[in-house]
Design an enzyme around this catalytic site. Sequence first.
Site, short mmCIF file in Angstrom:
data_model
loop_
_atom_site.label_atom_id
_atom_site.label_comp_id
_atom_site.label_asym_id
_atom_site.label_seq_id
_atom_site.Cartn_x
_atom_site.Cartn_y
_atom_site.Cartn_z
N HIS A 134 34.45 -59.83 27.71
CA HIS A 134 35.03 -58.59 28.24
C HIS A 134 36.29 -58.95 29.00
O HIS A 134 36.35 -60.00 29.63
CB HIS A 134 34.04 -57.91 29.22
CG HIS A 134 34.70 -56.81 30.01
ND1 HIS A 134 34.84 -55.53 29.53
CD2 HIS A 134 35.33 -56.83 31.22
CE1 HIS A 134 35.50 -54.80 30.42
NE2 HIS A 134 35.81 -55.57 31.46
N GLU A 169 36.98 -53.48 38.57
CA GLU A 169 35.98 -54.36 37.96
C GLU A 169 35.78 -55.65 38.76
O GLU A 169 34.65 -56.15 38.86
CB GLU A 169 36.40 -54.69 36.52
CG GLU A 169 36.34 -53.46 35.62
CD GLU A 169 36.77 -53.72 34.19
OE1 GLU A 169 36.71 -52.79 33.37
OE2 GLU A 169 37.15 -54.87 33.87
N ARG A 206 43.79 -60.20 27.48
CA ARG A 206 43.49 -59.35 26.31
C ARG A 206 44.00 -60.02 25.03
O ARG A 206 43.35 -59.95 23.99
CB ARG A 206 44.13 -57.96 26.46
CG ARG A 206 43.61 -57.12 27.61
CD ARG A 206 42.21 -56.60 27.45
NE ARG A 206 41.98 -55.90 26.21
CZ ARG A 206 40.87 -55.19 25.95
NH1 ARG A 206 39.89 -55.12 26.86
NH2 ARG A 206 40.70 -54.61 24.80
N THR A 237 38.70 -55.87 19.69
CA THR A 237 37.29 -55.55 19.98
C THR A 237 36.38 -55.90 18.80
O THR A 237 35.31 -56.48 18.98
CB THR A 237 37.16 -54.03 20.31
OG1 THR A 237 38.13 -53.70 21.30
CG2 THR A 237 35.77 -53.70 20.78
N TYR A 258 29.88 -50.12 32.90
CA TYR A 258 30.51 -49.50 31.73
C TYR A 258 30.49 -47.97 31.81
O TYR A 258 30.58 -47.30 30.77
CB TYR A 258 29.82 -49.97 30.44
CG TYR A 258 30.32 -51.31 29.93
CD1 TYR A 258 31.63 -51.46 29.48
CD2 TYR A 258 29.48 -52.42 29.84
CE1 TYR A 258 32.09 -52.68 28.98
CE2 TYR A 258 29.93 -53.64 29.35
CZ TYR A 258 31.24 -53.76 28.91
OH TYR A 258 31.69 -54.96 28.41
N LYS A 266 30.11 -62.82 27.72
CA LYS A 266 28.94 -61.96 27.45
C LYS A 266 27.72 -62.79 27.04
O LYS A 266 27.84 -63.99 26.73
CB LYS A 266 29.32 -60.95 26.36
CG LYS A 266 30.40 -59.94 26.79
CD LYS A 266 30.60 -58.87 25.72
CE LYS A 266 31.62 -57.82 26.14
NZ LYS A 266 31.74 -56.72 25.13
N PHE A 311 27.95 -45.64 21.43
CA PHE A 311 27.45 -47.01 21.53
C PHE A 311 27.04 -47.41 22.94
O PHE A 311 26.64 -48.55 23.18
CB PHE A 311 28.50 -48.00 20.98
CG PHE A 311 29.85 -47.90 21.67
CD1 PHE A 311 30.09 -48.53 22.88
CD2 PHE A 311 30.89 -47.20 21.08
CE1 PHE A 311 31.32 -48.44 23.51
CE2 PHE A 311 32.13 -47.11 21.69
CZ PHE A 311 32.34 -47.74 22.92
N ASN A 325 30.46 -59.38 21.05
CA ASN A 325 31.83 -59.84 20.83
C ASN A 325 32.35 -60.78 21.91
O ASN A 325 33.55 -60.82 22.19
CB ASN A 325 32.77 -58.65 20.58
CG ASN A 325 32.85 -57.72 21.77
OD1 ASN A 325 32.20 -57.95 22.79
ND2 ASN A 325 33.66 -56.68 21.65
N ARG A 368 37.58 -63.95 20.23
CA ARG A 368 36.66 -63.15 19.42
C ARG A 368 36.67 -63.58 17.96
O ARG A 368 35.63 -63.57 17.30
CB ARG A 368 36.98 -61.66 19.60
CG ARG A 368 36.43 -61.13 20.94
CD ARG A 368 36.96 -59.76 21.27
NE ARG A 368 36.18 -59.09 22.32
CZ ARG A 368 36.59 -58.01 22.96
NH1 ARG A 368 37.77 -57.46 22.66
NH2 ARG A 368 35.84 -57.46 23.89
P1 IDP Z 1 37.04 -53.90 24.73
O1 IDP Z 1 35.84 -54.72 25.15
O2 IDP Z 1 37.86 -54.60 23.68
O3 IDP Z 1 37.87 -53.43 25.90
P2 IDP Z 1 36.04 -51.15 24.60
O4 IDP Z 1 36.58 -50.10 23.68
O5 IDP Z 1 36.38 -51.05 26.05
O6 IDP Z 1 36.49 -52.58 24.01
O7 IDP Z 1 34.46 -51.14 24.42
C1 IDP Z 1 33.63 -51.85 25.31
C2 IDP Z 1 32.61 -52.63 24.51
O8 IDP Z 1 31.76 -51.70 23.84
C3 IDP Z 1 33.19 -53.51 23.39
O9 IDP Z 1 33.61 -54.78 23.81
C4 IDP Z 1 32.02 -53.60 22.44
O10 IDP Z 1 31.09 -54.59 22.87
C5 IDP Z 1 31.39 -52.23 22.57
N1 IDP Z 1 31.90 -51.34 21.52
C6 IDP Z 1 33.10 -50.75 21.44
N2 IDP Z 1 33.23 -50.00 20.34
C7 IDP Z 1 32.07 -50.10 19.69
C8 IDP Z 1 31.58 -49.55 18.47
O11 IDP Z 1 32.25 -48.79 17.77
N3 IDP Z 1 30.30 -49.91 18.15
C9 IDP Z 1 29.53 -50.74 18.91
N4 IDP Z 1 29.98 -51.29 20.06
C10 IDP Z 1 31.22 -50.98 20.45
MG MG Z 2 37.41 -52.14 27.44
#
Ligand code: IDP
Ligand code: MG
Length: 142
Positions: free
Chosen positions: A117, A128, A87, A93, A51, A11, A59, A114, A104
């Site tokens: 992805h 994807e 993962r 996350t 996304y 990212k 968010f 973070n 992370r």
């Molecule tokens: P992941 O990247 O671990 O798969 P997802 O739930 O798919 O997590 O969410 C996609 C992205 O959205 C996350 O990597 C993060 O950057 C952002 N995100 C997820 N949850 C939150 C939140 O509660 N607040 C702000 N950003 C979030």
């Molecule tokens: Mg995800």
Amino acid sequence: MAIQRTLSIIKPDAVAKNVIGDIIRRFEENGLSVIATRMTHLSAKQAGRFYAVHKERPFYKDLCGFMSSGPILAMTLEGSNAVNLNRQLMGATNPKEAEEGTIRADHANSIDANAVHGSDSEENAGIEISFFFGDLDLNSRL
Ligand code: IDP
Ligand code: MG
């Protein structure tokens, strides 16, 4: 364990920190091979398409803004159990919950910024990977 392909994105925060090499090293040292790479700077609209599954989440707008804030490195990884292995190497996350030694835990500043992805299922990996790469871009290393 079955050979799989998965999509990884470094990212904008991690690209800006110049830790592309460190992240790819972790993939390679854990048996994943890079079979396609593409550095690009998404528009907010393109990030929104990528996304789209999160479009109802609170968010979503911030996520699209962040993902289009600078260049990213998209890549396809190939190897045994690639989806789950990626993962695991990424960590949770929220970096505060990410296990020690994960990407992370070491490189993410917040739940928004973070670092990486990774596809969350083999089905989503297929979708994807095709967002960034065509068949001719994928160079199997098997
Ligand atoms: P992941 O990247 O671990 O798969 P997802 O739930 O798919 O997590 O969410 C996609 C992205 O959205 C996350 O990597 C993060 O950057 C952002 N995100 C997820 N949850 C939150 C939140 O509660 N607040 C702000 N950003 C979030
Ligand atoms: Mg995800």
